[in-house]
Scaffold this active site. Structure first.
Site, PDB file in Angstrom:
ATOM      1  N   HIS A   1      95.199  64.739  52.677  1.00  0.00           N
ATOM      2  CA  HIS A   1      95.239  66.178  52.962  1.00  0.00           C
ATOM      3  C   HIS A   1      96.432  66.513  53.863  1.00  0.00           C
ATOM      4  CE1 HIS A   1      90.670  65.610  52.616  1.00  0.00           C
ATOM      5  NE2 HIS A   1      90.961  66.406  51.622  1.00  0.00           N
TER       6      HIS A   1
ATOM      7  N   SER B   1      90.160  59.278  50.254  1.00  0.00           N
ATOM      8  CA  SER B   1      89.212  60.287  49.790  1.00  0.00           C
ATOM      9  C   SER B   1      88.148  60.473  50.860  1.00  0.00           C
ATOM     10  CB  SER B   1      88.547  59.802  48.492  1.00  0.00           C
ATOM     11  OG  SER B   1      87.372  60.559  48.237  1.00  0.00           O
TER      12      SER B   1
ATOM     13  N   ARG C   1      85.195  60.917  50.279  1.00  0.00           N
ATOM     14  CA  ARG C   1      84.005  60.203  49.804  1.00  0.00           C
ATOM     15  C   ARG C   1      84.043  58.706  50.105  1.00  0.00           C
ATOM     16  NH1 ARG C   1      84.055  64.349  45.370  1.00  0.00           N
ATOM     17  NH2 ARG C   1      82.087  65.455  45.571  1.00  0.00           N
TER      18      ARG C   1
ATOM     19  N   GLN D   1      98.131  64.761  43.661  1.00  0.00           N
ATOM     20  CA  GLN D   1      98.069  64.081  42.360  1.00  0.00           C
ATOM     21  C   GLN D   1      96.798  63.230  42.258  1.00  0.00           C
ATOM     22  OE1 GLN D   1      99.754  64.398  39.700  1.00  0.00           O
ATOM     23  NE2 GLN D   1      99.054  62.600  38.563  1.00  0.00           N
TER      24      GLN D   1
HETATM   25  P1  PAJ Z   1      89.554  67.886  48.518  1.00  0.00           P
HETATM   26  O1  PAJ Z   1      88.924  66.768  47.776  1.00  0.00           O
HETATM   27  O2  PAJ Z   1      89.247  68.075  49.962  1.00  0.00           O
HETATM   28  O3  PAJ Z   1      91.119  67.718  48.348  1.00  0.00           O
HETATM   29  C1  PAJ Z   1      91.988  68.708  48.831  1.00  0.00           C
HETATM   30  C2  PAJ Z   1      93.404  68.407  48.322  1.00  0.00           C
HETATM   31  O4  PAJ Z   1      93.841  67.159  48.843  1.00  0.00           O
HETATM   32  C3  PAJ Z   1      93.444  68.284  46.780  1.00  0.00           C
HETATM   33  O5  PAJ Z   1      94.606  68.916  46.277  1.00  0.00           O
HETATM   34  C4  PAJ Z   1      93.505  66.779  46.586  1.00  0.00           C
HETATM   35  O6  PAJ Z   1      94.131  66.391  45.379  1.00  0.00           O
HETATM   36  C5  PAJ Z   1      94.308  66.352  47.792  1.00  0.00           C
HETATM   37  N1  PAJ Z   1      94.071  64.931  48.082  1.00  0.00           N
HETATM   38  C6  PAJ Z   1      92.874  64.328  48.269  1.00  0.00           C
HETATM   39  N2  PAJ Z   1      93.042  63.004  48.460  1.00  0.00           N
HETATM   40  C7  PAJ Z   1      94.380  62.766  48.382  1.00  0.00           C
HETATM   41  C8  PAJ Z   1      95.186  61.594  48.488  1.00  0.00           C
HETATM   42  N3  PAJ Z   1      94.667  60.395  48.707  1.00  0.00           N
HETATM   43  N4  PAJ Z   1      96.526  61.746  48.355  1.00  0.00           N
HETATM   44  C9  PAJ Z   1      97.078  62.960  48.127  1.00  0.00           C
HETATM   45  N5  PAJ Z   1      96.361  64.094  48.019  1.00  0.00           N
HETATM   46  C10 PAJ Z   1      95.043  64.004  48.148  1.00  0.00           C
HETATM   47  O7  PAJ Z   1      90.233  68.921  45.779  1.00  0.00           O
HETATM   48  C11 PAJ Z   1      89.472  69.577  46.479  1.00  0.00           C
HETATM   49  O8  PAJ Z   1      89.213  69.288  47.795  1.00  0.00           O
HETATM   50  C12 PAJ Z   1      88.741  70.816  45.958  1.00  0.00           C
HETATM   51  O9  PAJ Z   1      88.456  70.652  44.602  1.00  0.00           O
HETATM   52  C13 PAJ Z   1      89.534  72.127  46.195  1.00  0.00           C
HETATM   53  C14 PAJ Z   1      90.879  72.130  45.447  1.00  0.00           C
HETATM   54  C15 PAJ Z   1      89.759  72.363  47.686  1.00  0.00           C
HETATM   55  C16 PAJ Z   1      88.707  73.322  45.644  1.00  0.00           C
HETATM   56  O10 PAJ Z   1      87.470  73.383  46.260  1.00  0.00           O
END
Ligand code: PAJ
Length: 282
Positions: free
Chosen positions: A38, A186, A188, A149
């Site tokens: 993020h 993540s 999660r 991505q």
């Molecule tokens: P969330 O899972 O919190 O992720 C928010 C943003 O961070 C997304 O664009 C996701 O692709 C990016 N992201 C997550 N893990 C990443 C990583 N390891 N490397 C680069 N970017 C990463 O995705 C969501 O939330 C939701 O679906 C949302 C778009 C906010 C809509 O509710």
């Protein structure tokens, strides 16, 4: 001073004021429990734009009835510290009632792309995502929005929606940030026990295996997928949801590896469903 804004109207006023002053606005939509993935988006927004807004909203519309909405990790205090250090100017942190008041009726969906891959295992998920994202775009009125991505299908669907609906903004998709052993960051990952956490590295290992097989001339998707499955099945805690190889531009099936292909997978590690992907120039 970083602002914490809860009311959508207040958020819109904040943006309107910034726009009137000629400032450009970047938006980083998240569900919080922030990690380096993020924050990489926030850093990029801060570099490119005058004002960086991060939204933190665990969006009920994108969770299925049996999914982890209730136990999804939340830590606003810690998120605020991380966001502030990353240079975020305002956090938009709406309540569920403000986003989906009683009598809420409107959903925005992208056909076909939302029904394949992750959409097959999570019916309605992407409609929940596109709906909340449109709301965030309208509330924040950003010039550029940043996605990762990591969620490749999500980023593609949102790009398609923005193009189809003539949305006046630019979408930037940033690379996947990984832990030392390759596991994609993540929120999660927090669910994983120590043993599961070790097994979880196999998702990325399987993607790298496919990449090296392609480099050595193996071009049949079915063969690549079967080799990846064999590798993942060696881990006790792993259960494969899907592995697929598609055209990176539009998620259409490919018969052979040529041009830009996207290899995606979703794997259950214990009770946690993890996703990862890699783009390969075949
Ligand atoms: P969330 O899972 O919190 O992720 C928010 C943003 O961070 C997304 O664009 C996701 O692709 C990016 N992201 C997550 N893990 C990443 C990583 N390891 N490397 C680069 N970017 C990463 O995705 C969501 O939330 C939701 O679906 C949302 C778009 C906010 C809509 O509710």
């Amino acid at each position: 001073m970083m602002k914490l804004i809860r009311d959508p109207r207040q958020m819109h006023l904040f943006s309107a004021k910034a726009r009137r002053a000629g400032r450009t606005i970047g938006l980083v939509p998240t569900m919080g429990y922030l990690h380096e993935g993020h924050l990489s988006l926030a850093h990029r927004a801060r570099r490119d734009m005058d004002i960086t807004v991060m939204s933190i909203f665990v969006n009920p519309a994108q969770f299925g009835p049996k999914e982890d909405l209730k136990k999804y990790p939340r830590d606003l205090k810690h998120d605020m510290k991380l966001a502030k250090d990353a240079g975020v100017d305002a956090i938009f942190y709406p309540s569920t009632e403000a986003m989906y008041p009683d009598g809420y009726k409107t959903y925005v969906g992208v056909r076909e792309l939302s029904d394949i891959l992750c959409g097959r295992s999570r019916p309605g998920h992407f409609t929940g995502v596109t709906t909340v994202v449109v709301k965030l775009f309208n509330i924040v009125e950003c010039d550029v929005v940043y996605f990762g991505q990591k969620d490749a299908q999500q980023a593609l669907i949102i790009k398609k929606m923005a193009a189809d609906l003539n949305m006046p903004l630019k979408i930037k998709v940033m690379p996947i940030i990984r832990e030392k052993d390759g596991l994609a960051m993540s929120s999660r990952n927090k669910y994983l026990s120590p043993g599961e956490r070790r097994d979880a590295a196999v998702l990325h290992k399987a993607l790298l295996l496919a990449k090296s097989l392609i480099r050595r001339g193996r071009k049949a998707p079915a063969y690549l997928v079967s080799r990846m499955k064999d590798l993942i099945r060696k881990k006790k805690s792993a259960r494969i949801d899907y592995i697929d190889i598609v055209d990176a531009r539009d998620l259409s099936p490919v018969k052979s590896i040529k041009g830009k292909v996207l290899i995606l997978l979703a794997v259950w590690i214990g009770k946690t469903r993890l996703i990862d992907n890699i783009i390969i120039n075949g």
